[in-house]
Design a protein around this motif. Sequence first.
Motif, PDB file in Angstrom:
ATOM      1  N   PHE A 102     -47.373 -10.688   4.875  1.00 47.11           N
ATOM      2  CA  PHE A 102     -47.712  -9.283   5.473  1.00 47.11           C
ATOM      3  C   PHE A 102     -46.650  -9.262   6.422  1.00 47.11           C
ATOM      4  N   ASN A 103     -45.635  -8.091   6.320  1.00 55.36           N
ATOM      5  CA  ASN A 103     -44.776  -8.096   7.525  1.00 55.36           C
ATOM      6  C   ASN A 103     -44.843  -6.516   7.975  1.00 55.36           C
ATOM      7  N   SER A 104     -44.981  -6.431   9.490  1.00 53.36           N
ATOM      8  CA  SER A 104     -44.876  -5.373  10.055  1.00 53.36           C
ATOM      9  C   SER A 104     -43.981  -5.357  11.286  1.00 53.36           C
ATOM     10  N   ALA A 105     -43.228  -4.218  11.081  1.00 53.62           N
ATOM     11  CA  ALA A 105     -41.949  -4.078  11.934  1.00 53.62           C
ATOM     12  C   ALA A 105     -41.875  -2.623  12.323  1.00 53.62           C
ATOM     13  N   MET A 134     -44.409  -1.608   6.840  1.00 54.22           N
ATOM     14  CA  MET A 134     -45.338  -2.385   6.591  1.00 54.22           C
ATOM     15  C   MET A 134     -44.935  -2.945   5.099  1.00 54.22           C
ATOM     16  N   THR A 135     -44.656  -4.188   4.878  1.00 52.81           N
ATOM     17  CA  THR A 135     -44.436  -4.919   3.621  1.00 52.81           C
ATOM     18  C   THR A 135     -45.230  -5.815   3.248  1.00 52.81           C
ATOM     19  N   PHE A 136     -45.951  -5.911   2.058  1.00 53.42           N
ATOM     20  CA  PHE A 136     -46.851  -7.152   1.673  1.00 53.42           C
ATOM     21  C   PHE A 136     -46.629  -7.399   0.214  1.00 53.42           C
ATOM     22  N   GLY A 137     -46.981  -8.774  -0.038  1.00 52.47           N
ATOM     23  CA  GLY A 137     -46.715  -9.183  -1.473  1.00 52.47           C
ATOM     24  C   GLY A 137     -47.224 -10.649  -1.554  1.00 52.47           C
ATOM     25  N   GLY A 153     -45.212  -8.317  13.311  1.00 55.25           N
ATOM     26  CA  GLY A 153     -44.685  -9.339  12.836  1.00 55.25           C
ATOM     27  C   GLY A 153     -44.938 -10.069  11.235  1.00 55.25           C
ATOM     28  N   TYR A 154     -44.235 -11.057  11.093  1.00 55.82           N
ATOM     29  CA  TYR A 154     -44.258 -11.775   9.906  1.00 55.82           C
ATOM     30  C   TYR A 154     -45.609 -12.848   9.653  1.00 55.82           C
ATOM     31  N   ARG A 155     -46.344 -12.787   8.731  1.00 50.21           N
ATOM     32  CA  ARG A 155     -47.626 -13.609   8.522  1.00 50.21           C
ATOM     33  C   ARG A 155     -47.906 -14.019   7.244  1.00 50.21           C
ATOM     34  N   THR A 156     -48.265 -15.080   6.779  1.00 48.69           N
ATOM     35  CA  THR A 156     -48.735 -15.530   5.762  1.00 48.69           C
ATOM     36  C   THR A 156     -50.267 -15.992   5.372  1.00 48.69           C
ATOM     37  N   ALA A 157     -50.571 -16.204   4.438  1.00 51.68           N
ATOM     38  CA  ALA A 157     -52.002 -16.454   4.187  1.00 51.68           C
ATOM     39  C   ALA A 157     -52.277 -17.388   2.875  1.00 51.68           C
ATOM     40  N   TYR A 158     -53.166 -18.049   2.672  1.00 53.42           N
ATOM     41  CA  TYR A 158     -53.582 -18.738   1.451  1.00 53.42           C
ATOM     42  C   TYR A 158     -52.364 -19.767   1.045  1.00 53.42           C
ATOM     43  N   PHE A 159     -52.207 -20.616   1.872  1.00 54.49           N
ATOM     44  CA  PHE A 159     -51.094 -21.578   1.630  1.00 54.49           C
ATOM     45  C   PHE A 159     -49.586 -21.070   1.407  1.00 54.49           C
ATOM     46  N   GLY A 160     -49.342 -19.731   2.156  1.00 53.76           N
ATOM     47  CA  GLY A 160     -48.254 -19.175   1.976  1.00 53.76           C
ATOM     48  C   GLY A 160     -48.020 -18.294   0.653  1.00 53.76           C
ATOM     49  N   ALA A 161     -48.989 -17.856   0.144  1.00 47.61           N
ATOM     50  CA  ALA A 161     -48.800 -17.235  -1.217  1.00 47.61           C
ATOM     51  C   ALA A 161     -48.862 -15.997  -0.755  1.00 47.61           C
ATOM     52  N   VAL A 162     -49.622 -15.342   0.136  1.00 49.70           N
ATOM     53  CA  VAL A 162     -49.507 -13.965   0.524  1.00 49.70           C
ATOM     54  C   VAL A 162     -48.936 -13.579   1.706  1.00 49.70           C
ATOM     55  N   VAL A 191     -59.375 -11.446  -0.705  1.00 52.46           N
ATOM     56  CA  VAL A 191     -60.086 -11.597   0.781  1.00 52.46           C
ATOM     57  C   VAL A 191     -59.150 -12.045   1.750  1.00 52.46           C
ATOM     58  N   SER A 192     -58.119 -13.084   1.520  1.00 53.38           N
ATOM     59  CA  SER A 192     -57.184 -13.557   2.095  1.00 53.38           C
ATOM     60  C   SER A 192     -56.223 -12.366   2.706  1.00 53.38           C
ATOM     61  N   PHE A 193     -55.835 -11.393   1.828  1.00 51.53           N
ATOM     62  CA  PHE A 193     -54.785 -10.494   2.572  1.00 51.53           C
ATOM     63  C   PHE A 193     -55.537  -9.588   3.417  1.00 51.53           C
ATOM     64  N   LEU A 194     -57.002  -9.366   2.980  1.00 55.58           N
ATOM     65  CA  LEU A 194     -57.625  -8.231   3.868  1.00 55.58           C
ATOM     66  C   LEU A 194     -57.712  -8.960   5.421  1.00 55.58           C
ATOM     67  N   ILE A 195     -58.280 -10.370   5.350  1.00 61.41           N
ATOM     68  CA  ILE A 195     -58.214 -11.230   6.702  1.00 61.41           C
ATOM     69  C   ILE A 195     -56.844 -11.213   7.142  1.00 61.41           C
ATOM     70  N   LEU A 196     -55.698 -11.352   6.734  1.00 60.32           N
ATOM     71  CA  LEU A 196     -54.512 -11.512   7.292  1.00 60.32           C
ATOM     72  C   LEU A 196     -54.133 -10.108   7.964  1.00 60.32           C
ATOM     73  N   LEU A 197     -54.621  -8.945   7.094  1.00 54.60           N
ATOM     74  CA  LEU A 197     -54.208  -7.866   7.610  1.00 54.60           C
ATOM     75  C   LEU A 197     -54.813  -7.234   8.783  1.00 54.60           C
ATOM     76  N   PHE A 198     -56.246  -7.605   8.894  1.00 53.53           N
ATOM     77  CA  PHE A 198     -56.995  -7.324  10.168  1.00 53.53           C
ATOM     78  C   PHE A 198     -56.933  -8.347  11.226  1.00 53.53           C
ATOM     79  N   SER A 199     -56.501  -9.548  11.311  1.00 52.21           N
ATOM     80  CA  SER A 199     -56.697 -10.591  11.948  1.00 52.21           C
ATOM     81  C   SER A 199     -56.066 -10.380  13.375  1.00 52.21           C
ATOM     82  N   SER A 200     -54.896  -9.654  13.304  1.00 48.95           N
ATOM     83  CA  SER A 200     -54.124  -9.748  14.509  1.00 48.95           C
ATOM     84  C   SER A 200     -53.412  -8.234  14.553  1.00 48.95           C
TER      85      SER A 200
END
Length: 92
Positions: A48-51, A60-63, A37-46, A24-33
């Motif tokens: 997502f980078n798009s360039a 896109m890279t994520f992990g 750029g580089y974004r993190t979620a859930y205290f920096g655990a996840v 859920v954190s990743f999906l919110i991160l993916l569709f939030s903006s």
Amino acid sequence: MKIVVRIINSAAASIVTTLIILTVSFLILLFSSAELGYRTAYFGAVFFNSAPTSSDTIGMTFGINNVIPIIVTVAIFTVVYYFVLQLIAKSR
């Protein structure tokens, strides 16, 4: 023997709960903006980078960026679920 079964059940439930939270954190991160750029979620655990990779494509890279919040979440949920199972067993 019942204690071991409760610990295993608690650990399994906490892993599933943590995976749901991370998804859920990743999906919110993916569709939030819509910005790149580089974004993190859930205290920096996840992360997502798009360039842009070329004029017409976006890479896109994520992990997983940090494992510590994930381990802490699993441990906390394991303890909580264990005590819930203890309370259910005492009420029977």
